[in-house]
Enzyme design. Structure first.
Site, PDB file in Angstrom:
ATOM      1  N   ASP A 138       0.970  -0.941   0.111  1.00  0.00           N
ATOM      2  CA  ASP A 138      -0.021  -0.017   0.134  1.00  0.00           C
ATOM      3  C   ASP A 138       0.860   1.271  -0.051  1.00  0.00           C
ATOM      4  OD1 ASP A 138       1.269  -0.022   2.621  1.00  0.00           O
ATOM      5  OD2 ASP A 138      -0.676   0.278   3.483  1.00  0.00           O
TER       6      ASP A 138
ATOM      7  N   ASP B 274       1.465   4.678   2.326  1.00  0.00           N
ATOM      8  CA  ASP B 274       1.038   5.308   3.661  1.00  0.00           C
ATOM      9  C   ASP B 274       1.423   6.786   3.745  1.00  0.00           C
ATOM     10  OD1 ASP B 274       0.318   2.528   5.157  1.00  0.00           O
ATOM     11  OD2 ASP B 274       2.584   2.627   4.379  1.00  0.00           O
TER      12      ASP B 274
ATOM     13  N   ASP C  59      -3.289   4.334   2.871  1.00  0.00           N
ATOM     14  CA  ASP C  59      -3.728   4.651   4.243  1.00  0.00           C
ATOM     15  C   ASP C  59      -3.262   6.239   4.643  1.00  0.00           C
ATOM     16  OD1 ASP C  59      -4.266   1.930   4.856  1.00  0.00           O
ATOM     17  OD2 ASP C  59      -2.584   1.569   5.530  1.00  0.00           O
TER      18      ASP C  59
HETATM   19  N1  CTP Z   1       1.145   0.809  11.800  1.00  0.00           N
HETATM   20  C1  CTP Z   1       0.899   1.258  12.667  1.00  0.00           C
HETATM   21  N2  CTP Z   1      -0.713   1.051  13.299  1.00  0.00           N
HETATM   22  C2  CTP Z   1      -1.306   0.417  12.471  1.00  0.00           C
HETATM   23  C3  CTP Z   1      -0.923  -0.011  11.209  1.00  0.00           C
HETATM   24  C4  CTP Z   1       0.537   0.390  10.667  1.00  0.00           C
HETATM   25  O1  CTP Z   1       1.421   2.053  13.531  1.00  0.00           O
HETATM   26  N3  CTP Z   1      -2.725   0.412  12.636  1.00  0.00           N
HETATM   27  C5  CTP Z   1       2.837   1.362  11.365  1.00  0.00           C
HETATM   28  C6  CTP Z   1       3.530   0.095  11.382  1.00  0.00           C
HETATM   29  O2  CTP Z   1       4.631   0.247  12.274  1.00  0.00           O
HETATM   30  C7  CTP Z   1       3.932  -0.349   9.835  1.00  0.00           C
HETATM   31  C8  CTP Z   1       3.761   1.117   9.423  1.00  0.00           C
HETATM   32  O3  CTP Z   1       2.660   1.819  10.035  1.00  0.00           O
HETATM   33  O4  CTP Z   1       5.586  -0.424  10.014  1.00  0.00           O
HETATM   34  C9  CTP Z   1       3.287   1.043   7.843  1.00  0.00           C
HETATM   35  O5  CTP Z   1       2.294  -0.024   7.973  1.00  0.00           O
HETATM   36  P1  CTP Z   1       2.188  -1.027   6.722  1.00  0.00           P
HETATM   37  O6  CTP Z   1       1.645  -0.379   5.498  1.00  0.00           O
HETATM   38  O7  CTP Z   1       1.438  -2.255   7.012  1.00  0.00           O
HETATM   39  O8  CTP Z   1       3.759  -1.819   6.440  1.00  0.00           O
HETATM   40  P2  CTP Z   1       4.792  -1.203   5.431  1.00  0.00           P
HETATM   41  O9  CTP Z   1       6.198  -1.151   6.536  1.00  0.00           O
HETATM   42  O10 CTP Z   1       4.698   0.318   4.924  1.00  0.00           O
HETATM   43  O11 CTP Z   1       4.960  -2.337   4.417  1.00  0.00           O
HETATM   44  P3  CTP Z   1       4.212  -2.564   3.037  1.00  0.00           P
HETATM   45  O12 CTP Z   1       5.253  -2.213   2.142  1.00  0.00           O
HETATM   46  O13 CTP Z   1       3.860  -4.128   3.038  1.00  0.00           O
HETATM   47  O14 CTP Z   1       3.043  -1.589   2.989  1.00  0.00           O
HETATM   48 MN    MN Z   2       2.817   0.504   3.854  1.00  0.00          MN
HETATM   49 MN    MN Z   3      -0.342   0.876   5.706  1.00  0.00          MN
END
Ligand code: CTP
Ligand code: MN
Ligand code: MN
Length: 509
Positions: free
Chosen positions: A342, A344, A433
């Site tokens: 995703d 963020d 997100d």
């Molecule tokens: N996070 C958080 N609370 C949530 C979801 C996520 O604090 N409810 C934080 C986590 O620490 C995570 C970061 O936000 O490392 C990003 O989340 P995510 O998008 O799930 O992971 P990514 O590290 O960005 O991996 P990806 O590349 O797969 O998106």
């Molecule tokens: Mn992410």
């Molecule tokens: Mn995310």
């Protein structure tokens, strides 16, 4: 993988002596004055050592016959870092922290290049870090030159340059399998092992290389041993063929499907997504419906150019409603990853009133809805309380207002090197997100949303166990001083915790 054993320079057999004395050869011009080399004879032998010393000198390197204070680089062959340190201790020599302990592969590359080459992790025989990184309370200090690797990911620098992917891939699979089976202890052990290996500046070649590395238990060492012997992990291979693992992996790849739902579908005997989709008696959440609808787009990973295009879209919309707002891409992309599941973003505004702050995500998503770009939207209102102490949980959820979205990204918005349009479809569904936080909490939210998850867990664990502080995505509380510690930047939070600053791209733990 280039193993040091594979490198051979010159003859190993005895050669007629070319010079009168073995060590003191004819003077050569020293071209590289910053380096003073010493080549270790142990496990290398006299002849080969003499040959290498002569070769290096002819190439303009300064090579000492004896180990002295002026030596800056020790080069060894078929020795691990601990072998060399042991040898130094036996000689009663205290290795200063400046002294580089290098594998023969470094010298070989220098000889080939005709000049000193950059020392990479794979050349280094011991892991060296800033001294403060080693000051883990309660840890015993080894010889001066070895900096102990911390058990906490927040005291390690973990870039995307992973020398141990063979091992970490296996651990990631084994951890995930344990997660699916709710074996929490074993899952954590594999995750920690994967995390520590990702931070190593060298590849593990033999079991000796694992000495002194924290977070490796019997079970994980056993897996490492298996991989060293066979080139692959029989345990991980078995998991990849396991029915339950395969099904859970497939089911949870649908947006909105967690462990509980996966478990239910698995118990019902389902093994494929089409079986599930065609069962008319199953009830799906809105999230899962969207997950099935845009499945192909969502499982194909988001590229960096796509993430940049989404970033433009988000910034344009946010600034239209709050001109002073700051929009920062967080998550994996901020850590330098080339793809993500995703994109963020963290949003804040120095000037906005509480009302304006609360309205922004609604305005932005309404705007996209009108444009037909909003494929899925779930806004979670804030439950943030200013004076609440940070959560004790390591995996605490945060309380800021946020939304989980699926946006329609038109291909025209993506700058791509090669056009690889899917026929008939000019857009891609992308998971996005957005998090909105009060301006004075921005640094905490940024640190929390940059990840990685393992890095965040260890930051909190470190704060609790080593500093008697409580950290979460909203605040840092010092239990000894009984006060909140404020911060405007991530650097200030690391400083409050007494940690060296770790850059976002070094947080890929
Ligand atoms: N996070 C958080 N609370 C949530 C979801 C996520 O604090 N409810 C934080 C986590 O620490 C995570 C970061 O936000 O490392 C990003 O989340 P995510 O998008 O799930 O992971 P990514 O590290 O960005 O991996 P990806 O590349 O797969 O998106
Ligand atoms: Mn992410
Ligand atoms: Mn995310």
């Amino acid at each position: 993988m280039d193993s040091p054993q594979a490198v051979q320079l010159g003859p190993r057999k005895k050669r007629p002596r070319q010079m009168g004395t073995s060590g003191a050869s004819i003077p050569h011009d020293v071209r590289f004055r910053d380096l003073v080399l010493f080549i270790l004879e142990k496990k290398m032998g006299t002849t080969r050592r003499a040959f290498l010393m002569d070769l290096a000198r002819r190439k303009g390197f300064r090579v000492e016959n004896e180990l002295s204070d002026s030596v800056t680089h020790i080069v060894a062959e078929n020795n691990t870092g601990s072998d060399v340190l042991e040898w130094l201790q036996l000689q009663n020599i205290k290795a200063s922290s400046e002294l580089e302990l290098l594998d023969i592969s470094w010298l070989t590359e220098c000889m080939r290049a005709g000049k000193p080459v950059e020392m990479m992790g794979r050349h280094q025989l011991v892991v060296r870090r800033n001294s403060s990184l080693s000051s883990v309370p309660g840890s015993q200090n080894g010889p001066a030159a070895v900096q102990r690797i911390s058990q906490y990911a927040c005291q390690r620098r973990t870039t995307l340059n992973n020398y141990n992917q063979v091992f970490t891939d296996a651990f990631d699979i084994l951890a995930e399998n344990d997660e699916f089976r709710e074996n929490e202890v074993s899952c954590l052990a594999f995750m920690r092992a994967a995390s520590v290996l990702k931070s190593l500046p060298f590849p593990i070649i033999s079991m000796k290389d694992t000495e002194g590395i924290p977070c490796l238990g019997d079970k994980t060492k056993c897996v490492i041993e298996g991989i060293i012997e066979d080139g692959e992990s029989s345990e991980a291979k078995a998991v990849l063929n396991d029915e339950r693992y395969k099904s859970f992996k497939l089911f949870t790849s649908v947006f909105g499907v967690g462990l509980k739902t996966a478990e239910k579908w698995f118990r019902m005997g389902y093994r494929t997504l089409s079986e599930i989709k065609s069962d008319k008696s199953l009830k799906f959440t809105q999230m899962q419906k969207a997950g099935f609808l845009y499945y192909e787009d969502l499982v194909s990973r988001v590229s960096r150019p796509e993430a940049e295009a989404v970033s433009m879209l988000v910034k344009e919309a946010v600034v239209a409603f709050l001109p002073d707002a700051l929009v920062t891409m967080t998550g994996g992309f901020r850590r330098g990853k080339m793809t993500g599941h995703d994109v963020d973003f963290l949003i804040t505004s120095p000037e906005a009133t509480e009302d304006e702050e609360q309205q922004l995500l609604h305005k932005v998503t309404d705007f996209w809805r009108q444009q037909g770009l909003l494929l899925y939207c779930d806004i979670i209102e804030s439950t943030f309380e200013k004076f609440k102490q940070p959560s004790r949980k390591v995996d605490a959820l945060d309380h800021f207002q946020k939304c989980f979205l699926i946006l329609k990204l038109h291909h025209g918005r993506v700058h791509r090197e090669k056009s690889s349009e899917q026929e008939g479809k000019s857009w891609k569904a992308i998971r996005v997100d957005l998090v909105m936080c009060p301006y004075d909490r921005w640094a905490f939210a940024l640190l929390g949303w940059t990840g990685s998850r393992q890095f965040e867990r260890d930051l909190r664990r470190y704060a609790t166990h080593e500093r008697k502080m409580m950290l979460d995505n909203h605040a840092l509380y010092d239990k000894t001083k009984r006060m909140f510690l404020e911060a405007e930047s991530e650097e200030e939070i690391f400083a409050h915790l007494g940690l060296d600053y770790i850059e976002p791209w070094e947080r890929n733990a």
